[in-house]
Design an enzyme around this catalytic site. Structure first.
Site, PDB file in Angstrom:
ATOM      1  CG  ASN A   1      15.488  37.356  -5.874  1.00 41.81           C
ATOM      2  OD1 ASN A   1      16.287  38.283  -5.676  1.00 41.81           O
ATOM      3  ND2 ASN A   1      14.173  37.507  -5.779  1.00 41.81           N
ATOM      4  CD1 TRP A   2      21.924  35.449  -3.770  1.00 37.64           C
ATOM      5  CD2 TRP A   2      23.476  37.069  -3.612  1.00 37.64           C
ATOM      6  NE1 TRP A   2      23.164  34.873  -3.915  1.00 37.64           N
ATOM      7  CE2 TRP A   2      24.135  35.838  -3.815  1.00 37.64           C
ATOM      8  CE3 TRP A   2      24.247  38.223  -3.484  1.00 37.64           C
ATOM      9  CZ2 TRP A   2      25.526  35.730  -3.888  1.00 37.64           C
ATOM     10  CZ3 TRP A   2      25.623  38.126  -3.567  1.00 37.64           C
ATOM     11  CH2 TRP A   2      26.256  36.890  -3.764  1.00 37.64           C
ATOM     12  CE  LYS A   3      13.209  36.862  -2.285  1.00 31.52           C
ATOM     13  NZ  LYS A   3      11.970  36.465  -1.647  1.00 31.52           N
TER      14      LYS A   3
ATOM     15  CG  HIS B   1      10.110  39.390  -6.541  1.00 29.50           C
ATOM     16  ND1 HIS B   1       9.559  39.523  -5.298  1.00 29.50           N
ATOM     17  CD2 HIS B   1      10.696  38.174  -6.562  1.00 29.50           C
ATOM     18  CE1 HIS B   1       9.810  38.427  -4.588  1.00 29.50           C
ATOM     19  NE2 HIS B   1      10.500  37.588  -5.330  1.00 29.50           N
TER      20      HIS B   1
ATOM     21  CD  GLU C   1      10.289  39.670  -1.729  1.00 29.61           C
ATOM     22  OE1 GLU C   1      11.382  40.064  -2.165  1.00 29.61           O
ATOM     23  OE2 GLU C   1      10.112  38.524  -1.271  1.00 29.61           O
TER      24      GLU C   1
ATOM     25  CD  GLU D   1       9.196  34.134  -7.584  1.00 26.65           C
ATOM     26  OE1 GLU D   1      10.110  33.381  -7.257  1.00 26.65           O
ATOM     27  OE2 GLU D   1       9.194  35.335  -7.321  1.00 26.65           O
TER      28      GLU D   1
ATOM     29  N   GLY E   1       9.170  32.796   0.723  1.00 27.83           N
ATOM     30  CA  GLY E   1       9.799  33.045   2.014  1.00 27.83           C
ATOM     31  C   GLY E   1       9.051  32.460   3.196  1.00 27.83           C
TER      32      GLY E   1
ATOM     33  CB  SER F   1       9.185  27.809   0.030  1.00 22.84           C
ATOM     34  OG  SER F   1       8.856  28.948   0.807  1.00 22.84           O
TER      35      SER F   1
ATOM     36  N   GLY G   1      14.931  32.101  -3.681  1.00 26.86           N
ATOM     37  CA  GLY G   1      15.346  33.186  -2.800  1.00 26.86           C
ATOM     38  C   GLY G   1      16.231  32.669  -1.683  1.00 26.86           C
TER      39      GLY G   1
HETATM   40  P1  PGA Z   1      11.992  32.093  -1.552  1.00 22.15           P
HETATM   41  O1  PGA Z   1      11.891  33.335  -2.553  1.00 22.15           O
HETATM   42  O2  PGA Z   1      12.720  30.997  -2.296  1.00 22.15           O
HETATM   43  O3  PGA Z   1      12.769  32.608  -0.375  1.00 22.15           O
HETATM   44  O4  PGA Z   1      10.613  31.705  -1.211  1.00 22.15           O
HETATM   45  C1  PGA Z   1      11.620  33.142  -3.918  1.00 22.15           C
HETATM   46  C2  PGA Z   1      11.519  34.480  -4.603  1.00 22.15           C
HETATM   47  O5  PGA Z   1      11.007  35.423  -3.993  1.00 22.15           O
HETATM   48  O6  PGA Z   1      11.941  34.616  -5.761  1.00 22.15           O
END
Ligand code: PGA
Length: 264
Positions: free
Chosen positions: A13-15, A99, A101, A171, A177, A217, A238
């Site tokens: 997931n590049w966000k 997600h 976010e 998640e 993150g 993470s 991510g």
């Molecule tokens: P992260 O993000 O690996 O940077 O913790 C995972 C995600 O939000 O899908």
């Protein structure tokens, strides 16, 4: 993972990172470093504007390109939104929904997430539905209840047949993150709990067949341990997916774990 019952899914997931002009270099590095063929399903969710470049760059590589979001509506006057049919039309077949976010910064409720799941399925996209509790909820001891509620809400009105197209990503918000990865026990326990919630709705055979993946993470150092757990069928990654070298190492860990299941 348990490849006898369900597929392993490794998703990046590049966000809101990298540019469309970065895609070719990234694709060359990733395609050159992952095993071919791969037993896991590999998915990369890139920003909308990078999707056409990514579909072209990863064509024939076995890596699917996913969207990170989709409208809950099928068409119409919704400025700035992108619907499932538009994504399908350019070759997208998977989408991340719910997600944390999006829940947090864009006020996506469980009802909206359920609408998006229906819109995606109807429009030909297979959803990766994200659920997970915040640190505050975990501290109050209600994480299992909240995640069960999120799963039930997201799947409301989804048929057993459509369930077979869905992946659930656990998640925990506190792990995303932060570098603060869930312990293998925490991740295994919640993924197993999610499977039992699904079993309560659709029955145990359907629940055994649903891929439940972990995100938060996950990186090249901890992936092997997490992916070896019985109810963790992959990862949603991510930060580490921004580096083709790190993402490729995670893919290699998953292939190694799959091989340990007897050459599947
Ligand atoms: P992260 O993000 O690996 O940077 O913790 C995972 C995600 O939000 O899908």
């Amino acid at each position: 993972m348990n490849p006898y019952y369900r597929k392993t899914v490794i998703g990046g997931n590049w966000k809101m990172n990298l540019l469309p002009s970065d895609v070719d270099r990234y694709a060359e590095a990733l395609i050159g470093s992952i095993p071919h063929p791969c037993d896991a399903e590999l998915v990369l969710a890139v920003p909308f504007v990078s999707i056409p470049a990514a579909i072209s760059a990863f064509s024939g590589s076995g890596i699917q390109i996913a969207a990170q979001n989709v409208s809950e509506h099928s068409s119409g006057a919704f400025t700035g939104e992108v619907c499932a049919a538009q994504l399908f039309d350019i070759g997208v077949r998977r989408v991340i929904i719910g997600h944390s976010e999006r829940r947090l910064y864009f006020c996506e409720t469980d009802a909206i997430i359920n609408n998006k799941a229906h819109a995606a399925i109807f429009g030909g996209l297979d959803p990766i539905i994200c659920v997970g509790e915040s640190a505050e909820v975990r501290d109050t001891g209600c994480a299992c209840e909240l995640v069960a509620f999120q799963v039930k809400s997201a799947l409301s009105g989804i048929s057993a047949q459509a369930l077979s197209r869905i992946v659930i990503a656990y998640e925990p918000v506190w792990a995303i993150g932060t570098g603060n990865v869930a312990t293998p026990q925490q991740a295994q326990d919640m993924c197993s709990h999610i499977r039992s919630v699904i079993s309560g709705i659709y029955g145990s055979a359907a629940a055994e067949a649903v891929s439940v993946i972990y995100g938060g993470s996950m990186d090249e150092n901890n992936a092997g341990e997490l992916l070896a757990l019985p109810d963790i069928d992959g990862g949603l990654i991510g930060r580490a997916s921004l580096s083709p070298a790190a993402f490729s190492k995670i893919v290699q860990s998953s292939e190694k774990a799959l091989k340990q299941f007897g050459g599947i």
